[in-house]
Write a protein that holds these residues in place. Structure first.
Motif, PDB file in Angstrom:
ATOM      1  N   ILE A  44       0.855  -1.193   0.000  1.00 26.88           N
ATOM      2  CA  ILE A  44       0.000   0.000   0.000  1.00 26.88           C
ATOM      3  C   ILE A  44       0.890   1.241   0.000  1.00 26.88           C
ATOM      4  N   GLY A  45       0.393   2.308  -0.608  1.00 26.75           N
ATOM      5  CA  GLY A  45       1.097   3.578  -0.554  1.00 26.75           C
ATOM      6  C   GLY A  45       0.942   4.196   0.823  1.00 26.75           C
ATOM      7  N   PHE A  46       1.979   4.891   1.273  1.00 24.19           N
ATOM      8  CA  PHE A  46       2.018   5.427   2.639  1.00 24.19           C
ATOM      9  C   PHE A  46       2.545   6.850   2.630  1.00 24.19           C
ATOM     10  N   ASP A  47       1.893   7.725   3.401  1.00 28.47           N
ATOM     11  CA  ASP A  47       2.376   9.094   3.565  1.00 28.47           C
ATOM     12  C   ASP A  47       1.688   9.701   4.781  1.00 28.47           C
ATOM     13  N   LYS A  98       4.493  -1.108   3.278  1.00 34.03           N
ATOM     14  CA  LYS A  98       4.049   0.289   3.343  1.00 34.03           C
ATOM     15  C   LYS A  98       5.099   1.119   2.607  1.00 34.03           C
ATOM     16  N   VAL A  99       4.720   1.655   1.449  1.00 35.76           N
ATOM     17  CA  VAL A  99       5.691   2.222   0.513  1.00 35.76           C
ATOM     18  C   VAL A  99       5.584   3.740   0.483  1.00 35.76           C
ATOM     19  N   GLY A 100       6.728   4.425   0.615  1.00 33.27           N
ATOM     20  CA  GLY A 100       6.694   5.882   0.566  1.00 33.27           C
ATOM     21  C   GLY A 100       8.062   6.473   0.286  1.00 33.27           C
ATOM     22  N   VAL A 101       8.118   7.797   0.250  1.00 35.44           N
ATOM     23  CA  VAL A 101       9.355   8.544   0.000  1.00 35.44           C
ATOM     24  C   VAL A 101       9.668   9.396   1.231  1.00 35.44           C
ATOM     25  N   GLY A 102      10.892   9.299   1.719  1.00 38.91           N
ATOM     26  CA  GLY A 102      11.283  10.074   2.897  1.00 38.91           C
ATOM     27  C   GLY A 102      10.491   9.690   4.129  1.00 38.91           C
ATOM     28  N   PHE A 121       8.101  -1.574   6.033  1.00 33.65           N
ATOM     29  CA  PHE A 121       8.184  -0.287   5.343  1.00 33.65           C
ATOM     30  C   PHE A 121       9.217  -0.344   4.218  1.00 33.65           C
ATOM     31  N   VAL A 122       8.889   0.290   3.099  1.00 37.12           N
ATOM     32  CA  VAL A 122       9.777   0.334   1.936  1.00 37.12           C
ATOM     33  C   VAL A 122      10.057   1.788   1.593  1.00 37.12           C
ATOM     34  N   GLU A 123      11.327   2.177   1.661  1.00 40.75           N
ATOM     35  CA  GLU A 123      11.745   3.531   1.325  1.00 40.75           C
ATOM     36  C   GLU A 123      12.146   3.573  -0.151  1.00 40.75           C
ATOM     37  N   LEU A 124      11.380   4.291  -0.959  1.00 40.67           N
ATOM     38  CA  LEU A 124      11.653   4.359  -2.390  1.00 40.67           C
ATOM     39  C   LEU A 124      12.987   5.032  -2.692  1.00 40.67           C
ATOM     40  N   GLN A 125      13.440   5.917  -1.813  1.00 42.74           N
ATOM     41  CA  GLN A 125      14.726   6.570  -2.024  1.00 42.74           C
ATOM     42  C   GLN A 125      15.891   5.591  -1.845  1.00 42.74           C
ATOM     43  N   GLU A 126      15.647   4.481  -1.170  1.00 43.65           N
ATOM     44  CA  GLU A 126      16.660   3.429  -1.052  1.00 43.65           C
ATOM     45  C   GLU A 126      16.485   2.376  -2.146  1.00 43.65           C
ATOM     46  N   MET A 127      15.258   2.207  -2.593  1.00 45.63           N
ATOM     47  CA  MET A 127      14.954   1.193  -3.611  1.00 45.63           C
ATOM     48  C   MET A 127      15.371   1.644  -5.008  1.00 45.63           C
ATOM     49  N   ALA A 176       0.064   9.322  -1.628  1.00 47.07           N
ATOM     50  CA  ALA A 176       0.150   7.923  -1.202  1.00 47.07           C
ATOM     51  C   ALA A 176       0.016   6.982  -2.401  1.00 47.07           C
ATOM     52  N   TRP A 177      -0.924   7.277  -3.274  1.00 38.04           N
ATOM     53  CA  TRP A 177      -1.158   6.437  -4.449  1.00 38.04           C
ATOM     54  C   TRP A 177       0.050   6.422  -5.384  1.00 38.04           C
ATOM     55  N   VAL A 178       0.648   7.590  -5.623  1.00 41.03           N
ATOM     56  CA  VAL A 178       1.801   7.678  -6.519  1.00 41.03           C
ATOM     57  C   VAL A 178       2.970   6.842  -5.971  1.00 41.03           C
ATOM     58  N   SER A 179       3.165   6.851  -4.662  1.00 43.56           N
ATOM     59  CA  SER A 179       4.229   6.036  -4.074  1.00 43.56           C
ATOM     60  C   SER A 179       4.037   4.566  -4.423  1.00 43.56           C
ATOM     61  N   LEU A 180       2.806   4.098  -4.322  1.00 43.26           N
ATOM     62  CA  LEU A 180       2.521   2.700  -4.664  1.00 43.26           C
ATOM     63  C   LEU A 180       2.771   2.447  -6.146  1.00 43.26           C
TER      64      LEU A 180
END
Length: 206
Positions: A44-47, A98-102, A121-127, A176-180
């Protein structure tokens, strides 16, 4: 595939926002039922959103927790719903990404409301760098990977307002949706082989 994108290129992209169903939750009695649905998702997208402070030394607690599937976004107004029970169980469920940025600051802010052990939790800046991508902000990642631009106009608005505006609701759901969507796009790509770290030769003991 390109690994970066310029500011000018992003500005030429079409503006897009979340087009699915958005539910704003203020009644704590509604939280368990919604979380039960989210517990069945793989990702799921997370913010979160916090009322901005323009005075030095003044800060605010998180006002809004946004969680999104591909089709539905849920905005939890935490001063009303609280952050406990079902929500904290979701936040420490390792089976739901739970996917997000920062997200480090988001997690810290949530732990200030109610301490929990963050899992999944999944950090997109690391992925993203694992796929050779050199841009890290949500706006840049969306432009590069999804081919559209997201507005950040509402970021510094009052998230503790008695009623959220339509602009705030769409902004919060979109983030949140864009992160997903970025996460799912990255999962379609092949990771770039990582260079092995150089190891220093160990001295022989005499």
């Amino acid at each position: 595939m390109q690994h970066t994108i310029s500011k000018d290129a992003i500005n030429e992209l079409p503006l897009k926002q979340f087009e699915g169903k958005v539910t704003v939750i203020e009644d704590p009695d509604r939280v368990p039922e919604i979380v039960e649905k989210l517990q069945k998702e793989k990702a799921i997208g997370f913010d979160t959103e916090t009322k901005p402070s323009f005075k030095k030394g003044v800060s605010h607690d998180i006002s809004l927790l946004q969680l999104s599937t591909k089709d539905e976004a849920y905005l939890f107004r935490l001063p009303n719903t609280g952050f406990n029970g079902a929500l904290t169980k979701l936040m420490n469920n390792p089976k739901v990404a739970k996917v997000g940025v920062g997200i480090r600051d988001d997690i810290r802010g949530l732990k200030h409301l109610n301490n929990f052990v963050p899992k999944g939790f999944v950090e997109l800046q690391e992925m993203a760098p694992k796929y050779g991508i050199e841009v890290l902000s949500l706006k840049n990642l969306a432009g590069l990977l999804l081919g559209f631009r997201v507005s950040k106009r509402q970021r510094l608005s009052n998230w503790e307002a008695q009623e959220l505006s339509e602009g705030q609701i769409l902004y919060a759901a979109t983030d949140a949706w864009v992160s997903l969507e970025i996460y799912l796009k990255l999962k379609e790509l092949k990771p770039v082989p990582q260079k092995p770290k150089e190891t220093q030769p160990q001295e022989k003991s005499s």
